[in-house]
Design an enzyme around this catalytic site. Structure first.
Site: not given
Ligand code: HSE
Length: 466
Positions: A46, A158, A163, A165, A234
């Site tokens: 990132v 964000e 990611g 979005i 998340k």
């Molecule tokens: N490992 C996560 C995924 C991405 O497969 O979506 C990072 O949050």
């Protein structure tokens, strides 16, 4: 811990240069004086993406953002900036954070402990912070937001959910007039890739995982993804922001995808459903004891083919939100990867820089208010329709036994399907229930286990909408 600095000199990305130039002492100090200074802590996937985006003139426009330095664990391992590495300043994170010409600290190091120390130090030093670290925000967000409020700085994240979005800003700003009623997401690309390949290419779980790993969609150790932990982090962030109630990741009931077989996916398709790992946060009816509760779960679910989430395939993510005024909206795109995640992180940096450059109050728009602790509905009380697949003996009355086991628990059946008889004279039977509580379903499964003709409960999946 990060390594002590290799060199320290101001570095200006090409917002004010046409190419990356050496930060020669004769030009850098002057060019950096009027710009908003960024300290980039971590240069993995990132961080490298953020560096690249900040280095593109057309992305920054004429916003005066300058990278003052980059902190990396091991400067000898820096790969991404190979051509330019000699121009960057690799520094101890604490030294960088405390530079007078740094206003924004960008944490892209990952993990929790060092990232927490770095973000806390930055907030205490009255620096704005941008991070994409879901584990950090999910676990320590409450304390860090409090610090940000106290020190009158922004903490933006964000990139921490889905990611690239855009979902945090829309939730906070664009949907501000709504009471959010439900949020359902496909928040993990690894598991969505695996389930899609099982459904469309007939791969086994193991084959699909191996393919995801070879394509770079899955980690070498995919445990956090396949067991639903990543999605639970998340979801806890999304739910906290959406419902304005603090949700810890441990409050999310979660179940991974390892028990989903190709047969369950095929059965689901026969019924016009698809199987997805769904992260669901929903307001539930008021009761006398709990005037307002949230139900929070991450689990593989049967999603009707007509639902927009059913069409999100492979490594793509999506967040579906129901607001009382807007109705249903969905955001979809790439939920991970270098540039998609960097897109979100960089937008946060630019949002702060824009306000600082314009002399606006940089915390006015995205201040995270103090939130009450969420009241979580006990999972036993949560309700769904269920898909159940069992292996039974092939003998008279088995379907009757299944019906009685369910009926005794108050579980009413919507449909029953038997698909052939295996060579060892067992039958695979699939049930679809009406909407029942988790506790009722659990009791029905116990009743089934107590019956000698029902050999094994192979798979139990909730059905969306819940
Ligand atoms: N490992 C996560 C995924 C991405 O497969 O979506 C990072 O949050």
């Amino acid at each position: 811990m990060m390594q002590p600095h290799v060199s320290e000199s101001a570095f200006e990305p090409p917002c004010q240069q046409t190419s990356l130039k050496s930060s020669d002492s004769s030009e850098s100090p002057d060019s950096s004086i009027s710009s908003v200074g960024v300290a980039l802590i971590g240069l993995g996937t990132v961080g490298s993406g953020v560096y690249k985006l900040l280095a593109q003139e057309n992305v920054q426009g004429h916003l005066p953002v300058g990278i003052r330095g980059i902190a990396v664990r091991n400067p000898n391992k820096v790969r991404v900036l190979e051509r330019n590495v000699e121009h960057a300043s690799f520094s101890d994170p604490q030294a960088l954070i405390h530079r007078d010409d740094v206003q924004i600290v960008v944490e892209t190091m990952g993990g929790i402990t060092d990232a927490y120390d770095c973000v806390k130090a930055a907030l205490l030093a009255k620096k704005h912070v941008v991070t994409a670290n879901k584990a950090l925000i999910a676990t320590h967000g409450s304390e860090l937001f409090e610090l940000a409020r106290k020190h009158q700085v922004r903490l933006l994240f964000e990139g921490a959910v889905a990611g690239g979005i855009p979902v945090m800003m829309p939730l906070k700003l664009s949907l501000a007039a709504n009471r959010i009623e439900a949020i359902a997401g496909i928040l993990n690309g690894t598991t969505n890739y695996i389930l899609t390949q099982m459904a469309t290419a007939g791969l086994s779980f193991e084959e699909a995982l191996e393919q995801a790993q070879s394509l770079g969609f899955a980690e070498a150790d995919p445990t956090s993804d396949v067991e639903g932990e990543d999605a639970a982090f998340k979801l806890s962030i999304l739910a906290s922001m959406g419902f304005q109630q603090h949700v810890m990741p441990q409050a999310v009931h979660r179940h991974g995808i390892t028990t989903v077989s190709a047969l369950d996916i095929e059965n689901a398709q026969t019924l016009d459903y698809t199987v997805k790992l769904i992260a669901l946060a929903q307001k539930v009816e008021a009761s006398e004891t709990h005037p307002e509760c949230l139900t929070l779960r991450v689990q593989p679910m049967l999603v009707p083919a007509s639902h927009p989430l059913a069409r999100i395939d492979n490594e793509y993510n999506a967040v579906w939100i129901r607001g009382h005024a807007v109705g249903d909206v969905m955001f979809s795109g790439k939920g991970a990867g270098e540039l998609p995640t960097a897109s979100a992180v960089t937008a946060d940096i630019l949002a702060i820089a824009r306000d600082l450059a314009a002399g606006n109050d940089p915390i006015a728009g995205m201040k995270i208010p103090a939130m009450p602790e969420a009241v979580i509905q006990p999972i036993e009380q949560s309700a769904s329709r269920y898909y159940v697949r069992v292996t039974t003996l092939d003998q008279p009355s088995v379907i009757g036994h299944l019906g009685l086991a369910c009926g005794a628990a108050g579980v009413s059946l919507e449909s029953v399907m038997q698909r052939g008889i295996s060579p060892n004279a067992t039958a695979s039977i699939m049930l679809l229930t009406h909407r029942v509580t988790h506790a009722q379903m659990k009791q029905a499964l116990e009743n089934m286990r107590a019956n000698g003709s029902i050999q094994q409960i192979d798979c139990v999946l909730a059905v969306l909408p819940c």
